[in-house]
Enzyme design. Structure first.
Site, PDB file in Angstrom:
ATOM      1  N   ARG A 118      65.800  27.611  51.196  1.00  0.00           N
ATOM      2  CA  ARG A 118      64.342  28.068  51.694  1.00  0.00           C
ATOM      3  C   ARG A 118      63.828  29.216  51.698  1.00  0.00           C
ATOM      4  O   ARG A 118      63.134  29.897  52.317  1.00  0.00           O
ATOM      5  CB  ARG A 118      64.426  27.853  53.535  1.00  0.00           C
ATOM      6  CG  ARG A 118      64.728  26.324  53.840  1.00  0.00           C
ATOM      7  CD  ARG A 118      64.226  26.053  55.198  1.00  0.00           C
ATOM      8  NE  ARG A 118      64.649  24.629  55.435  1.00  0.00           N
ATOM      9  CZ  ARG A 118      65.685  24.235  56.108  1.00  0.00           C
ATOM     10  NH1 ARG A 118      66.737  25.228  56.356  1.00  0.00           N
ATOM     11  NH2 ARG A 118      66.013  23.033  56.220  1.00  0.00           N
ATOM     12  N   LYS A 140      51.818  32.910  42.633  1.00  0.00           N
ATOM     13  CA  LYS A 140      51.634  31.677  42.630  1.00  0.00           C
ATOM     14  C   LYS A 140      53.085  31.068  41.793  1.00  0.00           C
ATOM     15  O   LYS A 140      53.278  31.694  40.665  1.00  0.00           O
ATOM     16  CB  LYS A 140      50.365  31.040  41.541  1.00  0.00           C
ATOM     17  CG  LYS A 140      49.330  30.946  42.484  1.00  0.00           C
ATOM     18  CD  LYS A 140      48.162  30.273  41.532  1.00  0.00           C
ATOM     19  CE  LYS A 140      46.985  30.259  42.365  1.00  0.00           C
ATOM     20  NZ  LYS A 140      45.768  29.682  41.451  1.00  0.00           N
ATOM     21  N   GLU A 182      43.253  36.462  29.046  1.00  0.00           N
ATOM     22  CA  GLU A 182      43.503  36.496  30.859  1.00  0.00           C
ATOM     23  C   GLU A 182      42.803  37.949  31.091  1.00  0.00           C
ATOM     24  O   GLU A 182      42.195  37.990  32.047  1.00  0.00           O
ATOM     25  CB  GLU A 182      44.676  36.458  31.276  1.00  0.00           C
ATOM     26  CG  GLU A 182      45.529  35.140  31.129  1.00  0.00           C
ATOM     27  CD  GLU A 182      45.006  34.087  32.248  1.00  0.00           C
ATOM     28  OE1 GLU A 182      43.884  34.066  32.674  1.00  0.00           O
ATOM     29  OE2 GLU A 182      45.743  33.001  32.372  1.00  0.00           O
ATOM     30  N   LYS A 222      42.915  41.738  39.739  1.00  0.00           N
ATOM     31  CA  LYS A 222      43.683  40.336  40.398  1.00  0.00           C
ATOM     32  C   LYS A 222      44.124  40.701  41.864  1.00  0.00           C
ATOM     33  O   LYS A 222      44.064  40.053  42.760  1.00  0.00           O
ATOM     34  CB  LYS A 222      44.708  39.967  39.649  1.00  0.00           C
ATOM     35  CG  LYS A 222      45.348  38.661  40.129  1.00  0.00           C
ATOM     36  CD  LYS A 222      46.242  37.984  39.142  1.00  0.00           C
ATOM     37  CE  LYS A 222      46.680  36.659  39.790  1.00  0.00           C
ATOM     38  NZ  LYS A 222      47.646  36.032  39.085  1.00  0.00           N
ATOM     39  N   GLU A 232      43.978  30.869  48.235  1.00  0.00           N
ATOM     40  CA  GLU A 232      43.080  30.209  47.408  1.00  0.00           C
ATOM     41  C   GLU A 232      42.159  29.378  48.213  1.00  0.00           C
ATOM     42  O   GLU A 232      41.676  28.132  47.984  1.00  0.00           O
ATOM     43  CB  GLU A 232      43.370  29.281  46.017  1.00  0.00           C
ATOM     44  CG  GLU A 232      42.126  29.195  45.092  1.00  0.00           C
ATOM     45  CD  GLU A 232      43.049  28.678  43.752  1.00  0.00           C
ATOM     46  OE1 GLU A 232      43.856  29.649  43.170  1.00  0.00           O
ATOM     47  OE2 GLU A 232      42.737  27.762  43.384  1.00  0.00           O
ATOM     48  N   ARG A 236      39.763  33.575  45.869  1.00  0.00           N
ATOM     49  CA  ARG A 236      40.742  33.724  44.860  1.00  0.00           C
ATOM     50  C   ARG A 236      40.390  32.513  43.572  1.00  0.00           C
ATOM     51  O   ARG A 236      40.679  32.820  42.565  1.00  0.00           O
ATOM     52  CB  ARG A 236      42.257  33.178  45.368  1.00  0.00           C
ATOM     53  CG  ARG A 236      43.276  33.501  44.269  1.00  0.00           C
ATOM     54  CD  ARG A 236      44.665  33.264  44.977  1.00  0.00           C
ATOM     55  NE  ARG A 236      45.501  33.333  43.775  1.00  0.00           N
ATOM     56  CZ  ARG A 236      46.883  33.516  43.689  1.00  0.00           C
ATOM     57  NH1 ARG A 236      47.471  34.142  44.881  1.00  0.00           N
ATOM     58  NH2 ARG A 236      47.798  33.718  42.738  1.00  0.00           N
ATOM     59  N   ASN A 240      39.666  31.222  38.652  1.00  0.00           N
ATOM     60  CA  ASN A 240      39.964  30.175  38.105  1.00  0.00           C
ATOM     61  C   ASN A 240      38.854  29.990  36.767  1.00  0.00           C
ATOM     62  O   ASN A 240      38.860  28.917  36.173  1.00  0.00           O
ATOM     63  CB  ASN A 240      39.870  28.803  38.901  1.00  0.00           C
ATOM     64  CG  ASN A 240      41.056  28.826  39.908  1.00  0.00           C
ATOM     65  OD1 ASN A 240      42.146  29.161  39.533  1.00  0.00           O
ATOM     66  ND2 ASN A 240      40.739  28.202  40.947  1.00  0.00           N
ATOM     67  N   HIS A 243      39.544  27.774  33.554  1.00  0.00           N
ATOM     68  CA  HIS A 243      40.637  27.157  33.842  1.00  0.00           C
ATOM     69  C   HIS A 243      40.583  25.868  33.939  1.00  0.00           C
ATOM     70  O   HIS A 243      41.516  24.959  33.865  1.00  0.00           O
ATOM     71  CB  HIS A 243      41.650  27.686  35.000  1.00  0.00           C
ATOM     72  CG  HIS A 243      42.442  28.901  34.435  1.00  0.00           C
ATOM     73  ND1 HIS A 243      41.807  30.295  34.058  1.00  0.00           N
ATOM     74  CD2 HIS A 243      43.549  29.408  34.213  1.00  0.00           C
ATOM     75  CE1 HIS A 243      42.589  31.133  33.804  1.00  0.00           C
ATOM     76  NE2 HIS A 243      43.790  30.583  33.853  1.00  0.00           N
ATOM     77  N   HIS A 247      42.845  24.398  31.358  1.00  0.00           N
ATOM     78  CA  HIS A 247      43.924  23.599  31.527  1.00  0.00           C
ATOM     79  C   HIS A 247      43.955  22.134  31.098  1.00  0.00           C
ATOM     80  O   HIS A 247      44.953  21.560  30.391  1.00  0.00           O
ATOM     81  CB  HIS A 247      44.000  23.315  33.309  1.00  0.00           C
ATOM     82  CG  HIS A 247      44.868  24.646  33.865  1.00  0.00           C
ATOM     83  ND1 HIS A 247      45.052  24.788  35.048  1.00  0.00           N
ATOM     84  CD2 HIS A 247      45.603  25.573  33.057  1.00  0.00           C
ATOM     85  CE1 HIS A 247      45.588  26.003  35.359  1.00  0.00           C
ATOM     86  NE2 HIS A 247      45.959  26.276  34.355  1.00  0.00           N
ATOM     87  N   HIS A 262      48.447  29.302  26.689  1.00  0.00           N
ATOM     88  CA  HIS A 262      47.622  29.266  27.755  1.00  0.00           C
ATOM     89  C   HIS A 262      46.483  30.093  27.662  1.00  0.00           C
ATOM     90  O   HIS A 262      45.357  29.751  27.992  1.00  0.00           O
ATOM     91  CB  HIS A 262      48.744  29.690  28.966  1.00  0.00           C
ATOM     92  CG  HIS A 262      47.830  29.662  30.290  1.00  0.00           C
ATOM     93  ND1 HIS A 262      47.337  28.407  30.752  1.00  0.00           N
ATOM     94  CD2 HIS A 262      47.387  30.784  31.051  1.00  0.00           C
ATOM     95  CE1 HIS A 262      46.789  28.996  32.117  1.00  0.00           C
ATOM     96  NE2 HIS A 262      46.792  30.461  32.086  1.00  0.00           N
TER      97      HIS A 262
END
Ligand SMILES: NC(=O)c1ccc[n+]([C@@H]2O[C@H](COP(=O)([O-])OP(=O)(O)OC[C@H]3O[C@@H](n4cnc5c(N)ncnc54)[C@H](O)[C@@H]3O)[C@@H](O)[C@H]2O)c1
Ligand SMILES: [Zn+2]
Length: 363
Positions: A118, A140, A182, A222, A232, A236, A240, A243, A247, A262
């Site tokens: 956990r 993330k 980025e 960031k 998000e 946030r 994206n 992206h 993506h 990426h």
């Protein structure tokens, strides 16, 4: 050394992000490793040769887990490998996981740490420009699943991020340039002055100290955005930009002979989404051209590989950022400012994806 503190209101603690040369040698002090019951290092097969020896030398006794490198290893199988090694090492909840690697390993190993028993504490030592300027910050974690990027994951914050710019020395040039993708994104959504700084030289020509400043600026942008919206719900989503198309292009490229990195996919995505921003009247054709020229001059790809619009749409429809069956975009309002939650008609989207960049020069 540049220091940035990231405080998230909903979290009980803030954490430090340090950028500078030679941080790996100071890891025991910087992470106060004596406060943990044991140390567990996760790295990939390349870093285990390049930089693990230096880290291992600096650390007190610790266990090590080495996983395969690259996006194709960003899988549940790799996560299971890490969980198994943690179990075998007897890692308990007072231990610390130290993650030495790029964005793939950072996302994967942080997910493994965040879910093992956990959640066990972890620290990031990012080794690529993508990871230093972006992915190691913000919490993330996750892995790719069923051909979709980062489908399974958590929001889990590290204890600290130590970006040792020395390690960029061994990073292949193509990976370094991808990292600029980025950083350009951060500039495009929030900071026109940073955009100007990023175009001062070719990506490979910055001195280590100049590079550290660029990384720190990127992280500050960031961190500011993430601190206001960890999970998000709103702001946030600015991150994206590029992206949604990016993506889709990245995951489609996995089945071709030439997978995109990426950061490269993000560059292609940013140009496509800039065209979309122009289509809905938010920026001019001249802005689109300027952005495309900037990215191209940095050595980044800007053209979508020849995927059919229907393939791209299928990937975009499955994107986890969507809600209410609409594809969700973050679009530009200028080169330095963006707006979230934009949806466009799918036919318009197909039009934009198939219109050559040249046609934007006239607008
Ligand atoms: N969590 C986030 O917020 C976030 C943000 C951006 C990107 N990402 C993720 O990051 C991933 C991309 O990460 P990446 O671009 O760092 O790629 P990567 O982690 O695959 O690393 C690129 C390659 O370089 C090697 N390498 C790493 N550091 C090196 C060094 N110093 N010297 C020599 N070789 C080195 C790696 O072993 C790998 O082969 C994607 O999966 C993307 O989804 C996550
Ligand atoms: Zn990204």
């Amino acid at each position: 050394m540049r220091e940035i503190r990231l405080a998230i209101p909903a979290q009980p603690r803030s954490y430090d992000i340090l950028v500078g040369r030679g941080l790996i040698k100071q890891v025991p002090t910087l992470l106060s490793v004596e406060n943990y019951s044991s140390l567990f290092v996760v790295t990939d097969e390349h870093l285990s040769v390049q930089w693990l020896p230096q880290l291992s030398l600096a650390l007190p006794p610790h266990d090590v887990c080495v996983v395969a490198a690259g996006e194709s290893a960003k899988t549940l199988a790799s996560v299971e490998q890490i969980w198994a090694a943690m179990t075998e090492a007897g890692l308990d909840r007072k231990g610390l996981v130290i993650i030495l690697g790029g964005g793939v390993l950072g996302d994967l190993a942080a997910f493994a740490a965040a879910t093992y028993k956990r959640g066990v504490a972890f620290a990031q030592i990012p080794t690529t420009l993508v990871a230093q300027a972006d992915s190691s910050v913000g919490g993330k974690t996750g892995f790719d699943y069923q051909g979709l990027k980062n489908l399974i994951g958590t929001f889990s914050q590290p204890q600290a991020v130590l970006a040792d710019t020395e390690v960029l020395r061994t990073l292949p040039e193509r990976e370094l340039i991808a990292g600029f993708g980025e950083m350009f994104k951060h500039a495009c959504i929030a900071d026109p002055k940073f955009l100007k700084n990023l175009t001062a030289k070719a990506p490979t020509s910055y001195s280590p100290s100049e590079m550290a400043n660029l990384i720190a600026t990127s992280i500050r942008i960031k961190a500011r955005i993430v601190s206001g919206d960890e999970t998000e719900a709103g702001a946030r989503k600015l991150l994206n930009f590029g992206h949604t198309v990016g993506h889709a292009a990245e995951s489609l490229s996995w089945d071709t002979g030439r997978p995109l990195l990426h950061g490269e996919a993000v560059a292609i995505g940013m140009v496509a989404e800039a065209k979309l921003s122009c289509r809905i009247g938010r920026i001019t054709g001249a802005d689109v051209t300027r952005l495309a020229n900037i990215l191209s001059a940095a050595g980044l790809p800007i053209d979508l590989p020849s995927f059919s619009p229907s393939q791209l749409l299928a990937k975009m429809r499955a994107d986890k950022k969507n809600a209410d069956d609409r594809i969700n975009f973050t679009l530009l309002t200028s080169l330095g400012e963006a707006v979230i939650n934009q949806t466009v008609d799918e036919q318009e989207l197909v039009d934009v994806l198939t219109t050559p960049l040249e046609e934007y020069r006239e607008h």
